[in-house]
Design an enzyme around this catalytic site. Structure first.
Site, mmCIF file in Angstrom:
data_model
loop_
_atom_site.group_PDB
_atom_site.id
_atom_site.type_symbol
_atom_site.label_atom_id
_atom_site.label_comp_id
_atom_site.label_asym_id
_atom_site.label_seq_id
_atom_site.Cartn_x
_atom_site.Cartn_y
_atom_site.Cartn_z
ATOM 1 N N PHE A 22 -12.178 2.428 1.703
ATOM 2 C CA PHE A 22 -11.206 2.404 0.639
ATOM 3 C C PHE A 22 -10.913 0.751 0.402
ATOM 4 O O PHE A 22 -10.364 0.113 1.165
ATOM 5 C CB PHE A 22 -10.146 3.251 0.475
ATOM 6 N N ALA A 57 -7.357 3.583 5.000
ATOM 7 C CA ALA A 57 -6.359 2.892 5.983
ATOM 8 C C ALA A 57 -5.664 4.159 6.749
ATOM 9 O O ALA A 57 -5.151 3.977 7.844
ATOM 10 C CB ALA A 57 -5.326 1.928 5.501
ATOM 11 N N TYR A 58 -5.210 5.299 5.970
ATOM 12 C CA TYR A 58 -4.655 6.398 6.760
ATOM 13 C C TYR A 58 -5.265 6.870 7.706
ATOM 14 O O TYR A 58 -4.633 7.423 8.622
ATOM 15 C CB TYR A 58 -3.994 7.228 5.447
ATOM 16 N N SER A 81 -7.342 -2.290 3.959
ATOM 17 C CA SER A 81 -6.270 -3.065 2.886
ATOM 18 C C SER A 81 -5.455 -1.950 1.964
ATOM 19 O O SER A 81 -5.762 -0.913 1.703
ATOM 20 C CB SER A 81 -6.830 -3.828 1.923
ATOM 21 N N THR A 87 3.666 3.979 -7.300
ATOM 22 C CA THR A 87 4.047 4.979 -6.785
ATOM 23 C C THR A 87 4.502 4.695 -5.225
ATOM 24 O O THR A 87 4.102 3.500 -4.610
ATOM 25 C CB THR A 87 3.244 6.097 -6.644
ATOM 26 N N HIS A 89 3.309 6.042 -2.788
ATOM 27 C CA HIS A 89 2.209 5.950 -1.892
ATOM 28 C C HIS A 89 1.787 4.745 -0.871
ATOM 29 O O HIS A 89 1.573 5.103 0.165
ATOM 30 C CB HIS A 89 0.858 6.088 -2.686
ATOM 31 N N PHE A 114 -4.027 -5.538 14.574
ATOM 32 C CA PHE A 114 -3.593 -5.086 13.207
ATOM 33 C C PHE A 114 -4.254 -5.985 12.065
ATOM 34 O O PHE A 114 -3.530 -6.866 11.838
ATOM 35 C CB PHE A 114 -2.182 -4.708 13.007
ATOM 36 N N ARG A 128 -5.940 -13.387 1.337
ATOM 37 C CA ARG A 128 -5.828 -13.056 2.650
ATOM 38 C C ARG A 128 -7.247 -12.844 3.321
ATOM 39 O O ARG A 128 -7.382 -12.537 4.524
ATOM 40 C CB ARG A 128 -4.669 -11.946 2.861
#
Length: 156
Positions: A22, A57-58, A81, A87, A89, A114, A128
């Site tokens: 994602f 990422a989750y 990322s 929201t 989220h 990380f 970044r």
């Protein structure tokens, strides 16, 4: 007085990079930076680098946990990322990703660097991922190598 510091070069280190699909247009730049740093500065060969892709990422902590559990890698570099939207989220995903990756490092005694951007805008992510603010993927990769060397010195 003894001082333990980790060098960046770790030619024999086996490194796993877990990367979220994602926001791939950002994450692929993080991956390019990480691979360049591992090979050029860390002197790690292609044979010692494994890239594992997951949806987002989750999901990174679970993938990192399975990689650490395999006991085949000296360190893990997590790349992804999370871009703030309108929201809550963002807060859930960023927080759980961070917490989960830290838990993997402690549970398996394996460095987990990380390299997950948590930013407010797409512009910040682009900065970044290799433009104005450097490449956080490269920084995470170098951090992983340094930790491999620090832990090796502590254990010897």
């Amino acid at each position: 007085m003894n001082v333990i510091e980790g060098a960046i070069a770790a030619p024999n280190a086996k490194i796993a990079i877990v990367i979220a699909r994602f926001n791939s247009f950002i994450n692929e730049s993080l991956l390019a930076g990480a691979l360049d740093a591992l090979k050029r500065q860390g002197q790690v060969s292609d044979d010692n680098i494994t890239v594992v892709r997951c949806p987002g990422a989750y999901e990174l902590p679970l993938v990192a946990q399975q990689v650490a559990k395999s006991d085949r890698y000296d360190a893990i570099v997590a790349l992804g990322s999370v871009i703030r939207g309108g929201t809550p989220h963002f807060d859930y995903v960023a927080g759980e990703c961070n917490k989960g990756l830290a838990q993997v490092a402690l549970e398996y005694n394996t460095p987990v660097a990380f390299g997950v951007l948590t930013v407010d805008s797409i512009e910040q992510a682009i900065e970044r991922a290799g433009t104005k603010a450097g490449n956080k993927g490269a920084e995470a990769a170098l951090s992983a190598l340094e930790m491999v060397n620090v832990l090796s010195q502590i254990e010897s």
